[in-house]
Write a protein that holds these residues in place. Structure first.
Motif, PDB file in Angstrom:
ATOM      1  N   UNK A 217     -17.362   5.188 -20.475  1.00 37.23           N
ATOM      2  CA  UNK A 217     -16.901   4.568 -19.478  1.00 37.23           C
ATOM      3  C   UNK A 217     -15.926   5.606 -18.983  1.00 37.23           C
ATOM      4  N   UNK A 218     -16.442   6.232 -17.904  1.00 36.65           N
ATOM      5  CA  UNK A 218     -15.641   7.376 -17.454  1.00 36.65           C
ATOM      6  C   UNK A 218     -15.277   7.146 -15.909  1.00 36.65           C
ATOM      7  N   UNK A 219     -13.788   7.287 -15.500  1.00 38.22           N
ATOM      8  CA  UNK A 219     -13.210   7.179 -14.287  1.00 38.22           C
ATOM      9  C   UNK A 219     -12.948   9.084 -13.758  1.00 38.22           C
ATOM     10  N   UNK A 220     -12.907   9.032 -12.537  1.00 33.96           N
ATOM     11  CA  UNK A 220     -12.484  10.534 -12.258  1.00 33.96           C
ATOM     12  C   UNK A 220     -10.824  10.614 -12.481  1.00 33.96           C
ATOM     13  N   UNK A 221     -10.284   9.570 -11.899  1.00 35.33           N
ATOM     14  CA  UNK A 221      -9.029   9.359 -12.375  1.00 35.33           C
ATOM     15  C   UNK A 221      -8.367   8.002 -12.075  1.00 35.33           C
ATOM     16  N   UNK A 222      -7.178   7.769 -12.534  1.00 31.07           N
ATOM     17  CA  UNK A 222      -6.481   6.584 -12.511  1.00 31.07           C
ATOM     18  C   UNK A 222      -5.117   6.551 -11.839  1.00 31.07           C
ATOM     19  N   UNK A 223      -4.705   5.410 -11.396  1.00 31.40           N
ATOM     20  CA  UNK A 223      -3.095   5.379 -10.890  1.00 31.40           C
ATOM     21  C   UNK A 223      -2.273   6.038 -11.913  1.00 31.40           C
TER      22      UNK A 223
ATOM     23  N   UNK B 218     -14.529  14.477 -13.506  1.00 38.17           N
ATOM     24  CA  UNK B 218     -15.666  14.737 -12.527  1.00 38.17           C
ATOM     25  C   UNK B 218     -16.481  13.639 -12.030  1.00 38.17           C
ATOM     26  N   UNK B 219     -16.264  12.541 -12.591  1.00 37.11           N
ATOM     27  CA  UNK B 219     -16.972  11.552 -11.811  1.00 37.11           C
ATOM     28  C   UNK B 219     -16.732   9.971 -12.543  1.00 37.11           C
ATOM     29  N   UNK B 220     -17.636   9.119 -11.731  1.00 37.72           N
ATOM     30  CA  UNK B 220     -17.446   7.868 -12.216  1.00 37.72           C
ATOM     31  C   UNK B 220     -18.747   7.401 -12.839  1.00 37.72           C
ATOM     32  N   UNK B 221     -18.860   7.311 -14.094  1.00 37.67           N
ATOM     33  CA  UNK B 221     -19.921   7.251 -15.081  1.00 37.67           C
ATOM     34  C   UNK B 221     -19.687   6.087 -16.028  1.00 37.67           C
TER      35      UNK B 221
ATOM     36  N   UNK C 144     -22.787  12.988  -8.919  1.00 39.94           N
ATOM     37  CA  UNK C 144     -22.406  11.670  -9.900  1.00 39.94           C
ATOM     38  C   UNK C 144     -21.429  10.957  -8.911  1.00 39.94           C
ATOM     39  N   UNK C 145     -21.571   9.648  -9.257  1.00 36.17           N
ATOM     40  CA  UNK C 145     -20.696   8.751  -8.174  1.00 36.17           C
ATOM     41  C   UNK C 145     -18.972   9.082  -8.514  1.00 36.17           C
TER      42      UNK C 145
END
Ligand code: ISE
Length: 340
Positions: A158-164, A236-239, A271-272
């Motif tokens: 569960x990868x996000x590009x970045x978060x708040x 790098x992406x939302x995976x 990549x989304x």
């Protein structure tokens, strides 16, 4: 009761998800209309409501629920505001689609379950939209068919590009891994019994104070093990990926989307970058299913019990983070209303 007129929805919360759902209900879902919007920020509520014909803007969620033409409620406010909104909606007997989390803590979730049980029937669907993603649905059907035998392991990424910037270690569990808690319960048909959390030396890209990535491992009452890599600032992406390892084979989802290109000595595709695009179809299907079921007087999808079970797993997960220990998930017995 069956609705023949479009379902009038009050949307509570005009942030990222609330705005996306207002657009969806207004333009992409047949049989529904947005009758009211509520947000503590009056300008934000008005900006969202104004372009929608016949939609009233409020700062008070209960005023929005009481607005003319409201038949159902979609809650997309921040998690800590959910319990009050859910109890107010149940008080009016209104059907609800509540974005995850049901409540941030299991105690709040139990109060919601008690209020729903007093009505004698289910009213709440929880927005665990992975259940409406076509790849997740295929994996669920394959596992349920028994073709691959018993599921032994589920590996999730569960990868996000970045978060708040306000994301904490606990948010990694409560905001992100909450989805894997629900998806694993749903895919495997097991309940989660214990959680452990492991951390490598944090990425140099992780914001100060956030231990990112982390590895969350949980056990289930069906004897499976689930591991989740949560990497909130992958850059790098939302995976979101999952691989089930079963007795007679494996099955994997979430690898690639869209066009694959070979060129200049490399191959690959896009990549989304955000969950709103990666899960756009799933959100559409989820909200359509909610509207259709509600108009028929039925409740579908993840229910309040699922919301409670995830809150209980999250509580164990955050304790495991704090203590470094394996923490058992503490849950009450499932009430009859949610067994079927
Ligand atoms: C966010 O709140 C979501 O629900 C997304 O699906 C999840 O991937 C992300 O990590 C969360 O922050």
């Amino acid at each position: 009761m069956t609705h023949t007129a479009p379902l009038g929805v009050a949307v509570i919360g005009a942030g990222t998800m609330g705005a996306d759902h207002v657009r969806r209900l207004d333009r992409a879902v047949a049989g529904a209309r947005v009758a009211a919007v509520a947000d503590l920020d009056a300008d934000r509520a008005r900006a969202l409501a104004d372009p929608v014909e016949g939609c009233a803007a409020h700062t008070d969620p209960e005023a929005a629920m009481a607005a003319p033409g409201v038949d159902a409620v979609l809650i997309a406010s921040p998690g800590p505001a959910h319990e009050a909104a859910l109890l107010a909606a149940l008080d009016r007997g209104l059907p609800v689609l509540c974005e995850k989390p049901l409540t941030p803590d299991p105690e709040g979730a139990l109060r919601v379950l008690a209020a729903e049980r007093k009505l004698g029937g289910r009213r709440i669907q929880v927005g665990f939209m992975r259940r409406y993603d076509s790849e997740y649905a295929q994996l669920a059907a394959l596992l349920a068919s028994g073709e691959l035998g018993r599921p032994l392991l589920l590996h999730c990424r569960h990868r996000n590009v970045s978060v708040h910037p306000y994301f904490t270690d606990a948010s990694l569990i409560n905001d992100s891994v909450a989805h894997e808690f629900d998806a694993a319960r749903w895919l495997l048909g097991h309940e989660i019994t214990a959680v452990q959390v492991f951390r490598p030396t944090p990425s140099a890209q992780a914001p100060e104070g956030l231990s990112d990535p982390q590895l969350v491992v949980f056990e289930t009452d069906g004897g499976a093990l689930v591991d989740v890599e949560i990497f909130a600032n992958s850059g790098f992406g939302y995976q979101v990926q999952a691989e089930a390892v079963c007795e007679r084979g494996t099955a994997r989802i979430g690898d690639a989307h869209g066009l694959l290109v070979n060129a200049a000595g490399r191959w690959g595709g896009p990549v989304d970058q955000h969950y709103l695009t990666r899960f756009a179809d799933a959100y559409d299907r989820e909200v359509r299913a909610w509207v259709d079921a509600t108009r028929r007087g039925e409740v579908t999808g993840a229910d309040a019990w699922d919301g409670y079970a995830v809150a209980a797993a999250c509580a164990a997960g955050t304790e495991a983070q704090r203590t470094g220990r394996r923490v058992a998930v503490d849950m009450v017995e499932k009430p009859r209303l949610y067994r079927d």
